[in-house]
Each structure stands twice: as structure tokens, then as C-alpha cells.
Design a protein around this motif. Sequence first.
Motif, PDB file in Angstrom:
ATOM      1  N   LEU A 176       0.548  -1.112   0.019  1.00  0.00           N
ATOM      2  CA  LEU A 176       0.071  -0.081  -0.010  1.00  0.00           C
ATOM      3  C   LEU A 176       0.782   1.789   0.105  1.00  0.00           C
ATOM      4  CD1 LEU A 176      -2.848  -0.656   2.348  1.00  0.00           C
ATOM      5  CD2 LEU A 176      -3.330  -1.065   0.030  1.00  0.00           C
ATOM      6  N   ILE A 177       2.007   0.884   0.464  1.00  0.00           N
ATOM      7  CA  ILE A 177       2.683   2.852   0.890  1.00  0.00           C
ATOM      8  C   ILE A 177       3.711   2.871  -1.030  1.00  0.00           C
ATOM      9  CG2 ILE A 177       4.535   3.281   2.094  1.00  0.00           C
ATOM     10  CD1 ILE A 177       4.244   2.018   4.019  1.00  0.00           C
ATOM     11  N   ARG A 178       3.924   1.362  -1.266  1.00  0.00           N
ATOM     12  CA  ARG A 178       4.688   1.996  -2.593  1.00  0.00           C
ATOM     13  C   ARG A 178       3.815   2.476  -3.880  1.00  0.00           C
ATOM     14  NH1 ARG A 178       8.960  -1.630  -3.652  1.00  0.00           N
ATOM     15  NH2 ARG A 178       9.699  -2.795  -2.308  1.00  0.00           N
ATOM     16  N   GLU A 179       1.891   1.891  -3.492  1.00  0.00           N
ATOM     17  CA  GLU A 179       0.721   2.814  -4.446  1.00  0.00           C
ATOM     18  C   GLU A 179       0.418   4.071  -3.817  1.00  0.00           C
ATOM     19  OE1 GLU A 179      -1.837   2.314  -7.354  1.00  0.00           O
ATOM     20  OE2 GLU A 179       0.380   0.316  -6.576  1.00  0.00           O
ATOM     21  N   VAL A 180       0.462   4.070  -3.235  1.00  0.00           N
ATOM     22  CA  VAL A 180       0.560   5.600  -1.965  1.00  0.00           C
ATOM     23  C   VAL A 180       1.648   6.094  -2.315  1.00  0.00           C
ATOM     24  CG1 VAL A 180       0.289   7.067  -0.109  1.00  0.00           C
ATOM     25  CG2 VAL A 180      -1.221   5.077  -0.684  1.00  0.00           C
ATOM     26  N   ASN A 181       2.636   6.425  -1.940  1.00  0.00           N
ATOM     27  CA  ASN A 181       3.904   6.770  -2.746  1.00  0.00           C
ATOM     28  C   ASN A 181       3.773   7.298  -3.980  1.00  0.00           C
ATOM     29  OD1 ASN A 181       6.494   8.107  -2.222  1.00  0.00           O
ATOM     30  ND2 ASN A 181       7.114   6.621  -3.362  1.00  0.00           N
ATOM     31  N   HIS A 182       3.740   6.226  -5.157  1.00  0.00           N
ATOM     32  CA  HIS A 182       3.817   5.808  -6.277  1.00  0.00           C
ATOM     33  C   HIS A 182       2.964   7.250  -6.885  1.00  0.00           C
ATOM     34  CE1 HIS A 182       4.018   4.986 -10.204  1.00  0.00           C
ATOM     35  NE2 HIS A 182       2.807   4.891 -10.744  1.00  0.00           N
ATOM     36  N   ARG A 183       1.149   7.215  -6.015  1.00  0.00           N
ATOM     37  CA  ARG A 183       0.515   8.079  -6.667  1.00  0.00           C
ATOM     38  C   ARG A 183       0.894   9.340  -6.201  1.00  0.00           C
ATOM     39  NH1 ARG A 183      -4.405   5.361  -8.236  1.00  0.00           N
ATOM     40  NH2 ARG A 183      -4.531   2.817  -8.115  1.00  0.00           N
ATOM     41  N   VAL A 184       1.334   9.349  -5.002  1.00  0.00           N
ATOM     42  CA  VAL A 184       1.403  10.734  -4.350  1.00  0.00           C
ATOM     43  C   VAL A 184       2.696  11.413  -5.125  1.00  0.00           C
ATOM     44  CG1 VAL A 184       2.806  12.347  -2.492  1.00  0.00           C
ATOM     45  CG2 VAL A 184       0.925  10.494  -2.091  1.00  0.00           C
ATOM     46  N   GLN A 185       3.732  10.912  -5.433  1.00  0.00           N
ATOM     47  CA  GLN A 185       4.654  11.008  -6.183  1.00  0.00           C
ATOM     48  C   GLN A 185       4.731  11.644  -7.909  1.00  0.00           C
ATOM     49  OE1 GLN A 185       7.535  12.367  -5.736  1.00  0.00           O
ATOM     50  NE2 GLN A 185       7.784  11.411  -3.623  1.00  0.00           N
ATOM     51  N   ASN A 186       3.553  10.580  -8.567  1.00  0.00           N
ATOM     52  CA  ASN A 186       2.938  11.262  -9.374  1.00  0.00           C
ATOM     53  C   ASN A 186       2.138  12.670  -9.397  1.00  0.00           C
ATOM     54  OD1 ASN A 186       3.816   9.171 -10.751  1.00  0.00           O
ATOM     55  ND2 ASN A 186       2.539   7.692 -10.748  1.00  0.00           N
ATOM     56  N   SER A 187       1.565  12.610  -7.995  1.00  0.00           N
ATOM     57  CA  SER A 187       0.209  13.660  -8.374  1.00  0.00           C
ATOM     58  C   SER A 187       1.623  14.960  -8.192  1.00  0.00           C
ATOM     59  CB  SER A 187      -0.391  13.692  -7.075  1.00  0.00           C
ATOM     60  OG  SER A 187      -1.055  12.922  -7.331  1.00  0.00           O
ATOM     61  N   LEU A 188       2.474  15.602  -7.364  1.00  0.00           N
ATOM     62  CA  LEU A 188       3.510  15.912  -7.179  1.00  0.00           C
ATOM     63  C   LEU A 188       3.752  16.397  -8.122  1.00  0.00           C
ATOM     64  CD1 LEU A 188       5.199  15.538  -3.212  1.00  0.00           C
ATOM     65  CD2 LEU A 188       3.065  16.998  -4.240  1.00  0.00           C
ATOM     66  N   GLN A 189       4.515  15.679  -9.130  1.00  0.00           N
ATOM     67  CA  GLN A 189       5.232  15.638 -10.317  1.00  0.00           C
ATOM     68  C   GLN A 189       4.363  17.025 -11.405  1.00  0.00           C
ATOM     69  OE1 GLN A 189       6.361  11.770 -11.932  1.00  0.00           O
ATOM     70  NE2 GLN A 189       8.129  12.313 -10.229  1.00  0.00           N
ATOM     71  N   MET A 190       3.344  16.675 -11.446  1.00  0.00           N
ATOM     72  CA  MET A 190       2.203  16.989 -11.723  1.00  0.00           C
ATOM     73  C   MET A 190       1.681  18.328 -11.777  1.00  0.00           C
ATOM     74  SD  MET A 190      -1.377  14.256 -12.638  1.00  0.00           S
ATOM     75  CE  MET A 190      -1.967  15.276 -13.408  1.00  0.00           C
ATOM     76  N   VAL A 191       1.907  18.206  -9.994  1.00  0.00           N
ATOM     77  CA  VAL A 191       1.552  19.772  -9.775  1.00  0.00           C
ATOM     78  C   VAL A 191       3.126  21.013  -9.842  1.00  0.00           C
ATOM     79  CG1 VAL A 191       0.782  21.297  -7.615  1.00  0.00           C
ATOM     80  CG2 VAL A 191       0.357  19.235  -7.877  1.00  0.00           C
ATOM     81  N   THR A 192       3.829  20.339  -9.687  1.00  0.00           N
ATOM     82  CA  THR A 192       5.665  20.986 -10.168  1.00  0.00           C
ATOM     83  C   THR A 192       5.228  20.752 -11.311  1.00  0.00           C
ATOM     84  OG1 THR A 192       6.219  20.003  -7.903  1.00  0.00           O
ATOM     85  CG2 THR A 192       7.884  21.212 -10.277  1.00  0.00           C
ATOM     86  N   SER A 193       5.117  20.115 -12.334  1.00  0.00           N
ATOM     87  CA  SER A 193       4.628  20.346 -13.664  1.00  0.00           C
ATOM     88  C   SER A 193       4.188  21.606 -14.284  1.00  0.00           C
ATOM     89  CB  SER A 193       4.710  19.642 -14.711  1.00  0.00           C
ATOM     90  OG  SER A 193       5.274  18.221 -14.481  1.00  0.00           O
ATOM     91  N   PHE A 194       2.729  21.221 -13.686  1.00  0.00           N
ATOM     92  CA  PHE A 194       1.817  23.113 -13.657  1.00  0.00           C
ATOM     93  C   PHE A 194       2.252  24.123 -13.562  1.00  0.00           C
ATOM     94  CE2 PHE A 194      -1.533  25.238 -11.942  1.00  0.00           C
ATOM     95  CZ  PHE A 194      -2.551  25.563 -13.209  1.00  0.00           C
ATOM     96  N   LEU A 195       2.707  24.234 -11.988  1.00  0.00           N
ATOM     97  CA  LEU A 195       3.213  25.081 -11.457  1.00  0.00           C
ATOM     98  C   LEU A 195       4.837  25.825 -12.887  1.00  0.00           C
ATOM     99  CD1 LEU A 195       3.759  24.204  -8.106  1.00  0.00           C
ATOM    100  CD2 LEU A 195       2.282  25.905  -9.418  1.00  0.00           C
ATOM    101  N   LYS A 196       5.893  25.001 -13.269  1.00  0.00           N
ATOM    102  CA  LYS A 196       6.012  24.891 -13.975  1.00  0.00           C
ATOM    103  C   LYS A 196       6.339  25.848 -15.230  1.00  0.00           C
ATOM    104  CE  LYS A 196      10.596  22.059 -12.433  1.00  0.00           C
ATOM    105  NZ  LYS A 196      11.211  20.768 -13.016  1.00  0.00           N
ATOM    106  N   LEU A 197       4.931  25.624 -15.830  1.00  0.00           N
ATOM    107  CA  LEU A 197       4.106  26.373 -16.858  1.00  0.00           C
ATOM    108  C   LEU A 197       3.621  27.299 -16.604  1.00  0.00           C
ATOM    109  CD1 LEU A 197       2.280  22.439 -18.428  1.00  0.00           C
ATOM    110  CD2 LEU A 197       4.627  23.596 -20.019  1.00  0.00           C
TER     111      LEU A 197
END
Length: 738
Positions: free
Chosen positions: A527-548
Motif C-alpha cells: 500500500l505504501i508503494r502504491e500511495v507513494n507512487h500516486r503521491v509522487q505522480n500527483s506532486l510531479q503533476m503539480v510541479t509541472s503545472f507550476l513550472k508551466l
Amino acid sequence: MTAPQEPSSKSSRSLSEALVTSCDREPIHRPDAIQPYGLLLIADAKTLSVIAGAGHIEERLASDWLGQALPSLLGISRARLETPHMPSLSDVRVKGLNGETFSAIRRNSDSHVYVELEPLQEEKLLTWDIFGEIDATAERFELCPDITEVCHKGAQIFRQLMGYDRVVVYRFLEDGSGQVIAESRSDALPTLLNHHFPASDIPRQARQLYIRNRIRVIPDVSYEAAPIRPQSAGLSGMDMSDVQLRSVSPVHLQYMKNMGIAASASVSLIVDGMLWGLIACHNVTPRQVGEDVRAACRTLAGVMARQLRNKEELVTYQERLRLRNAMEFLSSRMDTQASVLDSVRALAPDLQTLFPCDGFAIVCGTEVFKSGILPEKSNILLMRDWLRLKSNYGVFSTSNLEAIFPGAAHYPELSAGVLAITLPFQKPIVLIWSRIELVETIEWAGNPHKAGPDEQGNLHPRTSFKTWEQTVRGRAPRWNNEQIQAARRLRRTLIEDHQNQQLRELNHTLNTTLQERENLLQQKDFLIREVNHRVQNSLQMVTSFLKLQTRGTSNEETAKALGEAQNRISAIGLVHRRLYRDDHFGLIDLARYLEELMQELCLSLGEGWKQQLRLSLVSVLISADRAINVGLLLTELVINTSKYAYNGAAGPLRICLTQVNERIVLTVADQGQNSIKLESSQGFGTRMMKAVVSSLSGVIAYNNLSPGLQAVITIPIEISQQQHDFMHPDPDSAPQGL
């Protein structure tokens, strides 16, 4: 004279106790007199001048003895009497009047010198004959198979050496009484073999003297005591324990007269410092024993005592070996997978033979497993309840059960002696070995319940020594010390087996629990792997959006705000990655986390920060949720330093992490000129830091370094329950109407 049984009334016991007590109080070591077959001279220890004496000194030694120098009176040098480490005068021969020659024995005290003079016997043992007899006797004792044979052989040897009409070996029993276990005699005196004597016949102080003086001789029981004189010497009541010629108690003299004895001698048998018994010698006519014979008797008694100890140790060793082998056999057959109750039931026949008995019982709750001769089940349960209260460290033994457990008086033919083991389990188990009564007829040398002191307090010995029979009932053969010790070892073995079984059950339960925990951890890891994977993806999406958004905006302030947001999101992402990589999911190393966080912030803020950054971090384990907040605080402080202290450029920055007791201290210090703006800032970042610090139950303080500013954050490593309840109140506990 016979009696079917011992009087058991309270008055009889009181009479016997009073008699023993009265005998024990008689001052037999202070008689103020000697036996008149010898002479006693008492001299001052400093001047060696004779100040007192006893016996027919004027008729046998010198008429003007009083006041003379002891060396001149004896015809020896003064050095022989003044040398304390050479007390022996065995080679001294003192010429008396009328052609009499005396041997001398010297005794010393702090203030006096005692010299005993005894007339030499015409017949004297040769030294080589004595040594030869001792060697031959030692060999004969070694060949004897047991204690009884050693004592019979000893009685024969001592009678041959001393020439008395009767020689008996008298052994002391546990209750203080004694029994004649060996005898050698002529027809002049009747037999005393196997006869018992009460403890009052040899009182306590007499036994102490037997240990102190290994041989005691009374050549003629009809003597008239010779007092110490003159009375003006002031020696009345002096301790004469070491004087061989010491006069004997009148009670004892009358005792021997009543036995038909005219002369006696006693040789002590000392085993391991204890009075094991006596070699008692009796003669129908007066008989004197010379010092040479007495010396031989002392040596032979020592040889005999050592053999008695060896024979006793052999019996003890054999019993100990038998019990050890039996215990090992039981241990080898014990089922480690079965309960203790099932094991002892399965091994009941072997347990019954472990200690010789007539019956064996296993009691657990209301269940009774029994074999052999035993009382009824109800009586066994009553005995079990009583034993659980009386057991000493879980083991109890007695050979006279009815004397301490009244209920046993109804069935002595079923159980008169018991050995019991109590196992203190949740459901106690009691093992009982039982012995039936052994009806025994004891032959006493006369009625042991003789009369006590008269109205004047004078003691009177019994007048008859005819065999007086006593029938003893209610007693079983006693349990020896080796059996009692083996019972203690058996109890420890059974308790250890029970504990091992409980440990095995606990280990099985623990292994099952650990396996379940391992399965849960694997699920949690997934579950941690899954949650971390989802969190990292979400944070990367937010970071990419902020960079844009940053690229698409032309407003400088908006771009800085978006950059700061990216840094904060990077801090949260780093915590998640550290949490995933750490073996302890709940705890992370704060120093390592902050170091990695600063590396990423330096990449975000610019390469110049790596050369300006100085880290001093102490390893501290902290919960992940608190680490996230500390990371957010540090990120905000570093961003603000870059923003206010150096106007976006790189500058000197020092970060320290220390632990003080149960609190951590995070220090961030710069050297900027405009750092003071950070302290007075009321922006979003400052308000966020104050809120985060408050949630951590910490404090933040600023110190003006001129130039530069130092921010000090102090927070507890763990938050207390009281602080948690204050910051997170239970909504159900809020007052109504709020």
C-alpha cells in the motif's frame, strides 16, 4: 519389667522434660574436687609457686608441698613449665613417698598451671606394640562392610586392650537418646545390646565435656572425693573441664552403682566435630587404666571414627547414585510434548519406586490417581489441602504424620509417614509417597521415665536397669536426607518441564503472530508503494503545472511565488521518498532527511548555494509527520533567507541541528544586510511558519547577528498526550451550544 506402650500423658512428658532440664543445669565441670587415685597441684602461672592442691599429697608426695616452687617439687626445670608451646610432660617421672612413682600431665590457664599426677601402672604397653595394634586395627576396620560391623569389631578391640568386663558402642540418636549397637562382654555383666537410654542419662553439658576430653576414666565408683585445698586459695567454683582427675557427679556415681558397676571408662567417637557416640567400658571390680593405654585408646578411637564416617559416606554415596540414575531414567522417558500431569501419570510406576514406599498418589483438583496402600480419596484430599499449607519450599516429609496432622491418627496402618511434592501450577499438582506404620518394640535399659528432682531439688537416678519394653506405633521409617534432596530436584525438573512447555506454547503463538504481522507488513509495504507512487505522480503533476505557469507569466512577483510553491512541494515529495526507503516506516533520521532536502533546494535555488551552505546536523530519529513539518519550516526559512537577506543571490548560510534532552533545536543563520525584514515580515510564509511551529508544540525565536539573522526553532521530539488532546480536542467533548 515390661510396659506395652510409652506413657503419653502430659504429666509424663512434663516430668521427663523437667528431669532433662535439671540434669543439664548440674555444674559437673566445677566439682571443686578430684578422684583420689591421683594428685593435683595448682601453681600461680607467674611465680610457679604451689597455691593449692587436692588428694593425699602429704602422704604420697611431700608433707610441706604448699608454697613450694613447682619445678623443685616435681624435680624438673622451670623452662618445662614456662614454655606454653610444650605442655607435654609425658617423659616426666615424679618420685613419691613409699616408693610410688607418678606420671605427670600439665594443663594451663591464664592464671594457673595445673599438674596432675597419676601412679604408674606396673604393666606398660610398648610403643612398637601400640603402633602395630593401631595398624592392624585400621586394616580390620577397612574390611568391615558397614557401620554395625565396625562397631562390633571396635567393641572387641577395646575390650582386649583395656581389659574391662563389658565394652559397648553407644550411638546417639536424633532425639538425644542413645542405643547400644555393639557389645563385647564377659559373663560378669548382663547384655545391653540394642538397649536404648534416654537423653537425660547423658545431659548436654556432659556431651560437651566428652567432645573436649576424648577419654574419661573412673577407676572406683565408691571413692570419696578429694576437695581442692586450702579454701583460702579462693579457687572454689573454678572450671576443671580439662582436668583428667576431675571428680564425677554424685548422680552419675550412684547411676553406675545401680547398674552394678565398680569402674568405668568412656572414649568419645567424634565424627566431623560432632559427638557420634561413646565406647563405654564397665567393670564389676575397681580398675585403673594407665596413661599409655589411654593414649592408645584415643588414637584407636580416632581411627574408628574415620571409618564410621567413611562407611556412612559410602551408604550416602550409593543412595545418591541410585537416585541420580533413577532421575536420569525418568527424564529420558518424559514426553516433552505432553503436559506434566500426563507425564507423571504415565511414569507413576517409576515414580513410586523412586522413593521406597507403600503407596503413591497424584492429586490434581478433585482427581486422585493412587497406587498401593493409601487412605480413602476423601482423606487424601484433606491431606493434600494440609500439605499445601505445610510444605517447605514445595517439599514436605515426616515419619510421624499423626503427630502434626491430627487427621492421620485414624489410619496409621494406611499412612504414617509421607514425602510430598507440591507443584505450584495454575491447577496445583501434589505427588504423595506414603509409608505405613512400623510397629516397633524398643528395649530400654530400665524405665526411662525415672523420678525427677526431690523437694530439695536433688537429682536421683533410676535404680533399675532391667529391660523395659516400649511399643512404638504411628511411626514409619524415616526419609533420609538424600531422598529429600532428590525430591527437591524432581520438583525443580517438573517445574522446568512445565515452564518449557508453556514457553513452547508461547513461542508457537508468537510465531503465528509474527507471521500474521509479516503478512500485514507486506500488505502495508504494498500500500505504501502504491500511495507513494500516486503521491509522487500527483506532486510531479503539480510541479509541472507550476513550472508551466512560471514560464507563462511575465509578473516577477508571481513567478517568485510559484517558485516558492515548487520548493515547498519538493520538500513534501522528499519526505515521501525518504519514508518509502526507510526500514522503519514510522521513524526517519531527521539529519539525513534535512541534508537531502538542502541538496534539492540548492539545485532549485541555484548552484551557488552549494559553496555557501554549511551543515552541522546531529542524527535524531523523529516521526515522519513531524519531519514533514520540520522540512517545511526549513524550506520556508531558506527561501526567505534567499529572498530577503541576499535578494535572490547565494550567500553564507549555516544550518545546525542538535538535541537537548528530549527536544531538538534547529538553527538557521545568515549574514545578510536585509535579514531583519524576515523577522518583521507578516507575509503568508511567516504566518505559515508560526502555525506549523505551534502545531509542533514548539517555539521560534530570532536573534539579530548584525549583520545577519539567526532563527532558532525548538520543538519536542515527541508530543505528549496532554498537548495532543489540547491541540486536537475531541469534538464529542465540546460544550453544548458551541
